[in-house]
Design an enzyme around this catalytic site. Structure first.
Site, mmCIF file in Angstrom:
data_model
loop_
_atom_site.group_PDB
_atom_site.id
_atom_site.type_symbol
_atom_site.label_atom_id
_atom_site.label_comp_id
_atom_site.label_asym_id
_atom_site.label_seq_id
_atom_site.Cartn_x
_atom_site.Cartn_y
_atom_site.Cartn_z
ATOM 1 N N GLU A 423 0.605 -1.270 0.082
ATOM 2 C CA GLU A 423 -0.041 0.066 -0.128
ATOM 3 C C GLU A 423 0.831 1.200 0.008
ATOM 4 O O GLU A 423 0.579 2.079 0.903
ATOM 5 C CB GLU A 423 -0.919 0.012 1.225
ATOM 6 C CG GLU A 423 -1.922 -1.239 0.980
ATOM 7 C CD GLU A 423 -3.369 -1.192 2.094
ATOM 8 O OE1 GLU A 423 -2.942 -1.144 3.211
ATOM 9 O OE2 GLU A 423 -4.290 -1.451 1.646
ATOM 10 N N GLU A 502 -4.316 -10.482 0.358
ATOM 11 C CA GLU A 502 -4.966 -10.380 1.454
ATOM 12 C C GLU A 502 -6.484 -10.730 1.046
ATOM 13 O O GLU A 502 -6.917 -10.095 0.106
ATOM 14 C CB GLU A 502 -5.141 -8.891 2.119
ATOM 15 C CG GLU A 502 -3.660 -8.609 2.759
ATOM 16 C CD GLU A 502 -3.529 -7.040 3.108
ATOM 17 O OE1 GLU A 502 -4.398 -6.596 3.501
ATOM 18 O OE2 GLU A 502 -2.396 -6.671 3.030
#
Ligand code: GAL
Length: 991
Positions: A423, A502
């Site tokens: 991220e 994820e």
């Protein structure tokens, strides 16, 4: 203004003085000394100007002592500041590369001894394996340098500053630095020297670094060595004693790849390692190599030519008392636990773990995605303005990070993918990292989820894509666009293997739908599975004002900005207890599948490469949960990817009870991670011959005295139940509320799959708006006939015209008390409901109800979209153990598909309840708890729940699913509970 001394705090890293050439973390026989232990310590709230403490003769006798490795915020019972938890937010102004003057700074000092014979060493290095976030080092008063990169190793050459005998090292560590902008991972901010510190003597003629690249093809292994050593250090000898291999390279030019015959390959399932030494006259390095080849062929990710399915966990380094300080014994047990729960892969989110962890992963067997220490997520909140990922000024910092990452861990066979970070938006610095890895290591692909369009990475990766979207990724349908991709980019992404870096956000009670994701992996070979977010809760052990211990989350330490309990999203509770979600995961990921077909069962081996010779197959037959027969099943060895069909054992049937066959695949022998007999996979077959519903004629047997009506074991006053079997009871009352789960509380915007929820508003909010937590009852009528007592209630909430009519009919059937409840909502209810149930409150009385025995699904809680770990059987539990201690109290304890329930008090049976399926064959579930849903919903932590000896029994006609909306999709429509008419029918008898 930082002083000129401390300018390094906000200089864009890398710092000055540390060796730029990173090396493997090796097991060498060269002398070294650990500097772990007690250090002198002082904490300042800001960066002190004076650096006098670095002088050798400085008097630190007034300072405290602190252990190294440790985080200062977890030492001294709050004496040194407190931990801060944020997810995306920066806990300081976004003003890169600057940080506030309020920058907690820890000064460390200690003495250490250098043995006299180290004078023969060519160089002396000082190695830090982890310091958060930036630090500066002095030895004997000499300034050595500074470095940043908290979860990365940094080495300094201190040869000219050390001397035989006593030496003094001083280290200044700042909590915040320019590097903090690159370390915005979703976790606690935990400053300090939290990994090992070592002084290392480097011998003349030693081996600076070694990389044994290995391969495996058709039964042959290959070793390609890269030796970093002075020419004068040669000859270098490589020995692999088990295979009788010795290679002597006289000069650097002689080092050449060679094949090794008859080796066994390394895989996560069969982690075959070979001991190897690499030595010169001056130094010997001990290594353990595994032979394996990683490759991407088309849209397949292969190891040793076979497709890998990742049953993975995102693993942070976190411990309730130590934080990110590594403890090998605990880590080994943690990894062994993963193996016991059918986990075969780890993503080291979002930084390299302690180097020993990878030795353990090699040894126990995991496919590892090794991630760099990088996250700049906080820039996302300002639309990625100024994101370092695309700013040339930060290029060196990015390259330094990935180089330190890859170089340290390159020898591990378990690492099959490098990941650039997490991220951090996208940009040229990430592309540069990827290019560097591609040039350095052709043997492993590069992953980075933020490269949505696949410009510079090798794997298509996403997080939290819904089941539908994941399915679309698995197909070739060019009409289903991929997130953030043009059609052309989407087509490119579809040429790559896909993984979910994820998914299945495991916050609180959940996640649901694990089985749906799993099914896709077996339908679409491009999908390679994924990594659950995440392995453990990050709770920090602390105490409530009254001294009660509890696991703290964001906000519990008075942080200015924080993200609450979003850090409690693990498959393990903070105290290592596996959640029901982890048990569900184990059942869903089981590598052996059973398909029943007539009198046969097909046994399929879904493993990567291991056959089933390590397994035994056991069976048992139960009648209404009572064992009647069992044995072992003869199953031939099934190769990976193959199936075998075997006949079922003879199953004794029962006329008046349910007949269930259970088959377990268990370990035939002890392994490094589980005992012999450990269950790997389970399946059940219902062989019940349905029994006819008893045609008993209702009867009543009313007795009346002093305003109390008695019907069998029930006593009523004014039509209201007051006692059952002589025990005070309140209810039953309609219960539509459950203490919202973290998923119920979340207001995700991504609800493309749910037509029931409203984007941006949580279900819990809608339930509270509708007043489900504060329903009131108006008794409409009480009617007593010869056959029954019938009451009608209208249930509704303040300021709402919506209602539910509840008709309850009490009668005696064959001498036993029967209750039938018809629940019928008015029109106009728009949302999903958490549950449709009836609640009995059983105050303590003389002997409080403290346990339950039941026949139904168990042993753990289950919900409509999380039923795979539950099996049909007979179970018992204390009332305490029926509930899970989620870090933030919430719905827990529901057992589905109940047939019989006995409430017990100190081991004796108090009440027995038999349930009936409704007209559509649906059976109710139950929850037995010391607290009402309303009480649970009020508590922020378990210690806030009021003391109670009352027991609350809820019989649910239905419960809403779990989903994973806390960070992902809502409950799949099939498992969403809509307001609807339901019937509950029970027989109640004294125990
Ligand atoms: C992801 C992130 C993780 C964690 C998770 C939510 O976006 O990569 O670090 O924050 O969400 O718990």
């Amino acid at each position: 203004m930082p002083s000129q001394h401390s300018a390094y705090v906000t200089d864009i890293p890398p710092g000055r003085g540390a060796l730029r050439t990173a090396r493997s973390w090796l097991h060498s026989d060269a002398p070294s000394r650990s500097l772990n232990g007690l250090w002198r310590f002082r904490l300042s709230p800001t960066v002190p100007v004076a650096e006098d403490f670095a002088a050798g003769g400085f008097d630190d006798s007034g300072w405290d002592s602190i252990p190294v490795p440790a985080h200062w915020v977890l030492q001294g019972d709050g004496a040194y500041d407190r931990p801060i938890y944020t997810n995306i937010q920066f806990p300081f102004p976004i003003d890169p590369p600057y940080v506030p003057d309020e920058n907690p700074t820890g000064d460390y000092r200690r003495h250490f001894d250098i043995p006299a014979d180290w004078s023969e060493a060519e160089r002396v290095l000082l190695r830090f394996d982890g310091v958060e976030s930036v630090f500066k080092v002095w030895v004997n008063g000499d300034e050595i340098g500074n470095a940043a990169g908290s979860r990365l190793a940094h080495e300094f050459d201190v040869t000219s500053s050390v001397r035989p005998g006593d030496n003094v090292i001083a280290v200044r560590v700042h909590q915040w630095s320019a590097a903090s902008y690159l370390e915005d991972q979703d976790q606690w901010w935990l400053p300090g020297i939290f990994r090992d510190v070592t002084v290392i003597a480097r011998p003349a003629g030693g081996i600076e670094d070694v990389w044994l690249r290995t391969g495996f093809e058709n039964g042959h292994g290959r070793i390609e060595a890269e030796i970093t050593a002075d020419a004068a250090a040669f000859p270098v000898t490589l020995c692999l004693p088990e295979l009788g291999i010795e290679r002597v390279w006289a000069t650097p030019a002689d080092v050449a790849p060679f094949d090794v015959d008859s080796v066994e390959p390394w895989s996560a399932e069969q982690p075959r390692l070979y001991d190897v030494t690499v030595s010169t006259a001056a130094e010997t390095i001990a290594m353990r190599v595994g032979f394996r080849t990683v490759e991407i062929r088309g849209d397949r990710f292969l190891v040793n030519g076979r497709r890998v399915v990742f049953h993975g966990m995102n693993r942070h380094e976190t411990h309730p008392e130590r934080g990110r300080v590594f403890d090998e014994e605990h880590a080994r047990e943690d990894l062994a636990r993963m193996k016991r729960f059918n986990v075969n892969a780890i993503r080291t989110s979002h930084y390299p773990p302690h180097p020993r962890l990878l030795d353990l992963a090699d040894e126990l067997g995991f496919w590892v995605v090794l991630e760099c220490d990088l996250e700049t997520h906080g820039f996302g909140t300002i639309n990625w303005a100024g994101n370092p990922s695309d700013d040339p000024a930060w290029r060196e910092a990015y390259l330094d990070r990935i180089q330190r990452t890859v170089e340290r861990d390159k020898n591990h066979p378990s690492i099959v993918i490098w990941s650039l970070g997490n991220e951090s938006g996208t940009g040229s610095n990430l592309a540069a990292m990827s290019a560097w890895v591609h040039a350095r290591d052709a043997g492993r692909p590069v992953h980075y989820e933020g490269d949505y369009t696949g410009e510079y990475t090798d794997i298509y990766s996403r997080m939290y894509s819904s089941v539908l979207e994941t399915e679309q990724i698995g197909t070739d349908g060019s009409r289903s666009p991929l997130l953030s991709c043009t059609p052309a980019q989407g087509a490119r992404q579809r040429t790559k293997p896909f993984l979910l870096c994820e998914y299945a956000h495991a916050m609180g009670n959940g996640p649901g739908a694990l089985d749906q994701y799993e099914a896709l992996v077996h339908e679409h070979p491009r999908l390679h599975g994924g990594f659950v977010w995440e392995w453990r809760d990050h709770g920090i052990l602390t105490t409530a004002p009254d001294g009660t211990p509890y696991y703290a989350y964001g906000g519990d330490f008075g942080e200015v900005v924080h993200d609450g309990n979003f850090v409690m999203d693990g498959m393990l509770l903070s105290n290592d207890v596996p959640t029901p979600g982890l048990h569900e995961y184990k059942a869903v990921a089981q590598p052996v599948r059973f398909t029943f077909d007539g009198d046969d069962v097909a046994i399929t081996n879904l493993r990567h490469s291991a056959d089933t010779s390590d397994l035994r197959f056991r069976w048992r037959v139960e009648h209404d949960g009572t064992l009647v027969d069992s044995g072992d099943m003869e199953v031939p060895v099934v190769a990976a990817g193959e199936s075998a069909r075997v006949p079922l054992p003879r199953i004794p049937l029962a006329q008046d009870s349910e007949t269930w066959l259970t088959i377990d695949a268990v370990l035939a022998a002890e392994t490094a991670w589980a005992r012999e007999g450990h269950v790997i996979a389970t399946a059940q077959l219902d062989r019940s011959t349905r029994r006819p519903a008893g045609g008993v004629r209702p009867q009543t047997d009313w007795r009346q005295s002093n305003g109390t009506l008695t019907l069998g074991i029930a006593e009523f006053v004014d039509g209201a139940l007051v006692r059952l079997a002589g025990r005070a009871v309140a209810g039953p009352r309609l219960e539509l509320f459950r203490a919202p789960t973290d998923n119920d509380e979340a207001a995700s915007l991504r609800d493309e799959e749910s037509d029931a929820s409203i984007a941006g508003v949580s279900n819990a909010e809608l339930w509270r708006r509708d007043g489900l937590d504060r329903l009131t009852t108006r008794r409409v009528s009480v009617e007593r006939t010869a056959e029954a007592l019938r009451t009608i209630d209208k249930v509704s909430a303040a300021n709402s015209a919506l209602s539910v009519m509840v008709e309850s009919v009490w009668s005696l059937e064959g001498g036993e008390l029967e209750l039938r409840v018809e629940i019928e909502p008015s029109s106009g209810w728009l949302t999903v409901w958490p549950r449709i149930g009836i609640r009995f409150d059983l105050p303590d009385g003389a002997a409080p109800i403290d346990g339950a025995e039941w026949f139904g699904l168990g042993p753990l809680e289950s919900y409509p979209d999380s039923l795979r770990a539950a099996h049909t059987g007979r179970f018992s539990s204390t009332i305490r153990d029926l509930s899970v201690d989620y870090a933030r109290p919430q719905e827990t304890g529901h057992r589905s598909q109940l047939r019989q329930l006995t409430l017990t008090s100190a081991g004796s049976k108090v009440l027995r309840i038999v349930t009936f399926p409704d007209g559509r064959g649906r059976r109710p579930g139950f929850t037995l708890s010391r607290h009402t849903p309303q009480q649970i919903a009020q508590a922020g932590h378990p210690f806030e729940l009021p003391d109670s000896t009352t027991s609350h029994l809820i019989i649910d006609a239905a419960q809403h699913g779990l989903g994973s909306r806390a960070c992902g999709p809502d409950v799949w429509p099939e498992f969403a509970l809509r307001p609807e008419a339901r019937t509950i029918r029970l027989r109640i008898a004294a125990g």
